[in-house]
Design an enzyme around this catalytic site. Structure first.
Site, PDB file in Angstrom:
ATOM      1  N   ARG A 244       8.025  -6.130  -0.997  1.00 19.93           N
ATOM      2  CA  ARG A 244       8.939  -5.003  -0.964  1.00 19.93           C
ATOM      3  C   ARG A 244       9.501  -4.785  -2.362  1.00 19.93           C
ATOM      4  O   ARG A 244       9.984  -5.724  -2.998  1.00 19.93           O
ATOM      5  CB  ARG A 244      10.087  -5.247   0.030  1.00 19.93           C
ATOM      6  CG  ARG A 244       9.668  -5.218   1.487  1.00 19.93           C
ATOM      7  CD  ARG A 244       9.310  -3.798   1.928  1.00 19.93           C
ATOM      8  NE  ARG A 244       9.028  -3.714   3.344  1.00 19.93           N
ATOM      9  CZ  ARG A 244       7.825  -3.893   3.887  1.00 19.93           C
ATOM     10  NH1 ARG A 244       6.805  -4.196   3.111  1.00 19.93           N
ATOM     11  NH2 ARG A 244       7.655  -3.774   5.187  1.00 19.93           N
ATOM     12  N   GLU A 273       9.988   3.784  -4.600  1.00 22.57           N
ATOM     13  CA  GLU A 273       8.715   4.474  -4.351  1.00 22.57           C
ATOM     14  C   GLU A 273       8.937   5.854  -3.742  1.00 22.57           C
ATOM     15  O   GLU A 273       9.837   6.027  -2.918  1.00 22.57           O
ATOM     16  CB  GLU A 273       7.863   3.636  -3.381  1.00 22.57           C
ATOM     17  CG  GLU A 273       7.352   2.347  -3.955  1.00 22.57           C
ATOM     18  CD  GLU A 273       6.407   1.634  -2.996  1.00 22.57           C
ATOM     19  OE1 GLU A 273       5.803   2.292  -2.122  1.00 22.57           O
ATOM     20  OE2 GLU A 273       6.256   0.419  -3.130  1.00 22.57           O
ATOM     21  N   HIS A 291       0.669   0.696  -4.451  1.00 17.12           N
ATOM     22  CA  HIS A 291       0.931   0.228  -3.085  1.00 17.12           C
ATOM     23  C   HIS A 291      -0.347   0.235  -2.236  1.00 17.12           C
ATOM     24  O   HIS A 291      -0.409   0.878  -1.183  1.00 17.12           O
ATOM     25  CB  HIS A 291       2.014   1.070  -2.417  1.00 17.12           C
ATOM     26  CG  HIS A 291       2.700   0.360  -1.278  1.00 17.12           C
ATOM     27  ND1 HIS A 291       3.995   0.623  -0.896  1.00 17.12           N
ATOM     28  CD2 HIS A 291       2.268  -0.616  -0.437  1.00 17.12           C
ATOM     29  CE1 HIS A 291       4.329  -0.152   0.123  1.00 17.12           C
ATOM     30  NE2 HIS A 291       3.290  -0.908   0.418  1.00 17.12           N
TER      31      HIS A 291
END
Length: 329
Positions: A244, A273, A291
């Protein structure tokens, strides 16, 4: 549900084609054909109309949005492992079940973590840019020197399924395994992984060559690697994050990387993000990925299968197998 009446299922993003086809067969399904993220108004309309709502981890399903849910919404079947984007307490108060797709991305995420552990110290991304840019002048004894992987120490923060899968891979590269976890592993697992437990995260950080984050998203893990903790790292240490983004104080990480206080970073997730701190993308000692740690065809298909099973089990009148329990409930 009454016999012969299909559940109305609304999906926020495109899913693997075979999953969408099966969903259309089983349920009265509305897909997001253009795959653009739904805005707040569209999300509110979806929860107001659906029997089953299928968001992804990038959709924020907070208490206010859940408050706009229609009376028929009884299941939020999220496509993803994490559930920090959903207000579980609000869902529980409204009598809405929440499911996720756990356990199918372990190996994919561990593969990506190991790839970053290899890529950053050996300067793979930097070397490729050099070659593609036409600037390579040929082999030389002191060109593109990186650091050896063998014999280094890896500190894993969060020794769950993914952390253990990373440990197994790293052992094959001659890396010694260390970990910090709220609860110590059982002796058999610890022996299998040849892993050393550190009760103090601060003490572990000060002794590692690599630090890899694999902790869940909770208020307690926000900026777990704070400016203070990042400053404990050795100057030649590397930070890896496929977990994360908000587990790291990104601004502090940039400052220390620029100052040469940390050897480098391999990042697949970011604090805000899809916005990435621009300076991260200019540093040669950073490998930055968009990601994609879980982005495999097999993994996405398995996630979709879990969503289907959860919805079908619910439609059959049973508790879905991947029901998420609100910790406050």
């Amino acid at each position: 549900m009454k016999p012969g009446i299909k559940l109305k299922v609304i999906v926020t993003r495109r899913l693997p084609r075979e999953i969408e086809a099966r969903m259309m067969e089983l349920f009265d399904t509305r897909l997001n054909e253009d795959d653009r993220p739904l805005d707040r108004e569209a999300l509110a309309q979806a929860v107001a109309e659906a029997d089953v709502f299928v968001p992804t981890v990038t959709d924020t399903i907070d208490g206010d949005l859940i408050g706009q849910a229609g009376p028929d919404l009884k299941l939020i079947a999220s496509f993803g492992t994490g559930v920090d984007h959903i207000d579980l307490a609000a869902a529980r108060e409204r009598g809405i079940l929440v499911t996720n797709t756990p356990g199918v991305l372990t190996e994919d995420t561990a593969d990506m973590t190991m790839a970053l552990i290899l890529a950053v110290p050996r300067r793979l991304s930097e070397g490729e840019r050099l070659l593609r840019g036409g600037d390579w002048q040929g082999w030389a004894p002191t060109t593109m020197l990186g650091h050896r992987i063998w014999g280094k120490r890896l500190g894993i923060i969060g020794m769950g399924r993914i952390g253990q899968a990373v440990a197994r891979r790293a052992r094959g590269f001659g890396i010694s395994i260390h970990y910090h976890n709220r609860n110590r592993l059982d002796g058999e697992t610890e022996a299998e992984l040849e892993a050393t437990w550190w009760q103090s995260l601060d003490q572990m950080l000060a002794h590692m060559d690599f630090v890899s984050i694999h902790c869940p998203s909770t208020p307690a893990t926000y900026h777990l690697l704070s400016a203070r903790r990042l400053s404990l790292l050795r100057p030649q240490a590397y930070v890896i994050n496929t977990s994360r983004g908000h587990a790291i104080d990104e601004a502090a990480l940039v400052r220390l990387l620029e100052a040469g206080r940390i050897g480098g970073a391999g990042l697949d997730v970011y604090e805000n993000e899809p916005v990435v701190t621009p300076k991260l993308l200019t540093l040669d000692n950073v490998v930055a990925l968009p990601h994609i740690g879980s982005a495999t065809i097999e993994g996405r298909r398995d996630m979709g299968e879990k969503v289907l099973i959860n919805i079908q089990t619910f439609a059959d009148g049973h508790n879905p197998p991947d029901r998420v329990i609100d910790p406050a409930g």
